[in-house]
Design a protein around this motif. Structure first.
Motif, short mmCIF file in Angstrom:
data_model
loop_
_atom_site.label_atom_id
_atom_site.label_comp_id
_atom_site.label_asym_id
_atom_site.label_seq_id
_atom_site.Cartn_x
_atom_site.Cartn_y
_atom_site.Cartn_z
N PRO A 26 4.63 -6.84 1.48
CA PRO A 26 4.08 -6.42 0.40
C PRO A 26 2.69 -6.60 -0.03
O PRO A 26 1.92 -5.87 -0.35
CB PRO A 26 5.07 -6.96 -0.80
N LYS A 27 2.50 -7.83 0.31
CA LYS A 27 1.12 -8.44 0.27
C LYS A 27 0.12 -7.89 0.93
O LYS A 27 -1.04 -7.90 0.88
CB LYS A 27 1.18 -9.92 0.13
N LEU A 28 0.31 -7.16 2.25
CA LEU A 28 -0.33 -6.59 3.00
C LEU A 28 -0.35 -5.00 3.10
O LEU A 28 -0.88 -4.34 3.92
CB LEU A 28 0.08 -7.26 4.54
N ALA A 29 0.16 -4.47 2.10
CA ALA A 29 0.31 -3.14 1.95
C ALA A 29 -0.81 -2.37 1.06
O ALA A 29 -1.03 -3.07 -0.17
CB ALA A 29 1.59 -2.68 1.48
N GLU A 30 -1.43 -1.23 1.38
CA GLU A 30 -2.42 -0.79 0.71
C GLU A 30 -3.50 -1.74 0.02
O GLU A 30 -3.77 -1.65 -1.19
CB GLU A 30 -1.81 -0.02 -0.61
N LYS A 38 -5.89 1.25 9.14
CA LYS A 38 -6.54 2.38 8.07
C LYS A 38 -5.44 2.98 7.47
O LYS A 38 -4.56 3.78 8.09
CB LYS A 38 -7.49 3.16 8.75
N ALA A 39 -5.33 3.14 6.23
CA ALA A 39 -4.16 3.64 5.60
C ALA A 39 -4.56 5.27 5.55
O ALA A 39 -5.96 5.71 5.34
CB ALA A 39 -4.17 3.38 3.94
N GLY A 40 -3.67 6.11 5.52
CA GLY A 40 -3.84 7.46 5.50
C GLY A 40 -2.62 8.21 6.36
O GLY A 40 -1.91 7.52 6.72
N ASN A 41 -2.92 9.58 6.46
CA ASN A 41 -1.89 10.18 7.03
C ASN A 41 -1.42 10.43 8.56
O ASN A 41 -0.33 10.59 8.82
CB ASN A 41 -2.13 11.86 6.62
N THR A 81 -0.18 5.68 8.69
CA THR A 81 0.69 5.06 7.81
C THR A 81 2.24 5.34 8.08
O THR A 81 3.18 4.60 7.94
CB THR A 81 0.29 5.49 6.29
N PRO A 82 2.41 6.64 8.33
CA PRO A 82 3.93 7.06 8.71
C PRO A 82 4.52 6.07 9.92
O PRO A 82 5.72 5.86 10.01
CB PRO A 82 3.78 8.47 8.86
N VAL A 83 3.72 6.24 10.78
CA VAL A 83 4.07 5.40 11.91
C VAL A 83 4.23 3.81 11.54
O VAL A 83 5.35 3.16 12.12
CB VAL A 83 2.92 5.55 12.96
N VAL A 84 3.41 3.32 10.83
CA VAL A 84 3.29 1.63 10.54
C VAL A 84 4.76 1.50 9.74
O VAL A 84 5.60 0.97 9.91
CB VAL A 84 2.19 1.25 9.63
N ASP A 85 5.01 2.70 8.73
CA ASP A 85 6.14 2.49 7.84
C ASP A 85 7.54 2.58 8.76
O ASP A 85 8.57 1.91 8.70
CB ASP A 85 6.25 3.56 7.01
N ALA A 116 -14.01 0.56 5.24
CA ALA A 116 -14.45 0.75 4.11
C ALA A 116 -13.54 1.57 3.23
O ALA A 116 -14.03 2.49 2.41
CB ALA A 116 -15.84 1.54 4.28
N THR A 117 -12.21 1.47 3.28
CA THR A 117 -11.20 2.14 2.58
C THR A 117 -10.00 1.23 2.52
O THR A 117 -9.84 0.23 3.12
CB THR A 117 -10.94 3.65 3.35
N LYS A 118 -8.93 1.89 1.98
CA LYS A 118 -7.56 1.05 2.05
C LYS A 118 -7.23 0.79 3.35
O LYS A 118 -7.27 1.89 4.27
CB LYS A 118 -6.64 1.91 1.07
#
Length: 332
Positions: free
Chosen positions: A89-93, A130-133, A136-140, A59-61
């Motif tokens: 890019p199409k799968l980000a945020e 789930k996007a967040g702190n 997200t850094p691990v995914v990147d 229920a979020t980005k």
């Protein structure tokens, strides 16, 4: 193999849903009639399209990421592995409104790698994170490591494989923030190119014979209508040329040493570096035998030109000697 299969229950939750694996789907632009013959071509793995469903729980980005681990047989050698994590890019945020939309990515997860025969082991997983702190850094980070490792050169990828798999361990371990949409851990007897689909649905709930791939955007259809389930469509292709042969790291370095020796004008040094180049090419895990021999023949011709006919100019440059490995005439 087996990492993705072991994680299935952990990431999916209590009751793991059955998956449908649909092989040999007809797809526009993919010729499945030509057999894949050992040591005569290269194979590629491409994710064509996908649909997310499990991300509704966030229920979020969120991010969509694709993980692949391919194991290829080698005669008389340790098996080659190619691991990759991609966040196109199409799968980000993505936002919740993106859930249920078919996303065409046509993302290469394994570049042109020589086919040596045997079976192809494949782990392929589509994750929503789930996007967040926290993640997200691990995914990147894992995506960057995979990008640095590349997807085409077996030798260059090998040192990065543990980093990629350990990164996926960290991501998948956060079960509250990660959803495995679809995944497969299988062995494919690769005889011809083909298109495949992994579908998050109970076995028997969909008639596989009624599945097809939309020629317009490669979305998955059932009885001609878009499929309403999480899925991933991918293809395994065969190509007869390795377009990026000029970037094979160890061979590129060996050619640079050979070229430098020719420029130096000392025949003994040139012969020595040519011998190294020959061995590096013939035993390269990134070239089929015919291509390796063609590169060696081109280098030997340079040797004859340089020391057989006095081809060194007044400036010290050798006429007709390519600056880089990519300049050697492998494909006419």
């Amino acid at each position: 193999m087996g990492w993705l299969g072991d994680l299935w229950k952990t990431v999916r939750g209590a009751e793991a849903e059955d998956l449908i694996f649909a092989p040999n789907l007809p797809m526009k632009g993919l010729d499945a009639s030509k057999p894949i013959v050992r040591d005569s071509c290269y194979v590629e793995l491409v994710v064509e399209s996908l649909r997310l469903e499990r991300a509704r729980v966030f229920a979020t980005k969120f991010h969509g990421i694709v993980y692949s681990f391919v194991k290829l047989s080698r005669q008389g050698e340790e098996s080659a592995v190619v691991a990759a994590v991609s966040k196109p890019p199409k799968l980000a945020e993505l936002d919740p409104n993106s859930i249920g939309k078919v996303i065409t990515v046509h993302k290469s997860m394994m570049g042109a790698v020589p086919w040596r025969g045997g079976d192809l082991g494949l782990e392929l997983g589509l994750f929503s994170v789930k996007a967040g702190n926290v993640l997200t850094p691990v995914v990147d980070y894992v995506s960057r490591v995979s990008q640095i490792a590349g997807v085409s050169f077996v030798g260059a990828i090998k040192p990065f494989v543990p980093l990629i798999t350990e990164g996926m361990d960290l991501i998948a371990g956060q079960s509250r923030d990660t959803a495995l949409e679809v995944g497969i851990d299988t062995t494919i007897k690769l005889e011809r190119p083909g298109a495949f689909a992994i579908i998050a649905a109970k076995k028997g709930s969909i008639d596989v014979a009624r599945l097809s791939i939309d020629p317009a955007d490669n979305k998955l259809l059932v009885a001609g209508e878009p499929l309403k389930a999480a899925y991933c469509v991918f293809s395994i292709r065969a190509v007869d040329r390795k377009a990026d042969y000029g970037d094979i790291p160890e061979l590129k370095a060996s050619y640079a040493a050979f070229r430098a020796a020719i420029l130096k004008g000392v025949e003994a040094d040139a012969k020595e570096t040519l011998a190294v180049f020959r061995r590096t090419a013939i035993f390269s895990p990134d070239l089929i035998t015919a291509d390796a021999r063609q590169l060696v023949a081109a280098a030997e011709e340079l040797m004859r030109d340089a020391f057989g006919g006095g081809a060194i100019s007044d400036t010290g440059q050798v006429r007709g000697v390519p600056d880089t490995l990519a300049g050697l005439p492998l494909y006419q």
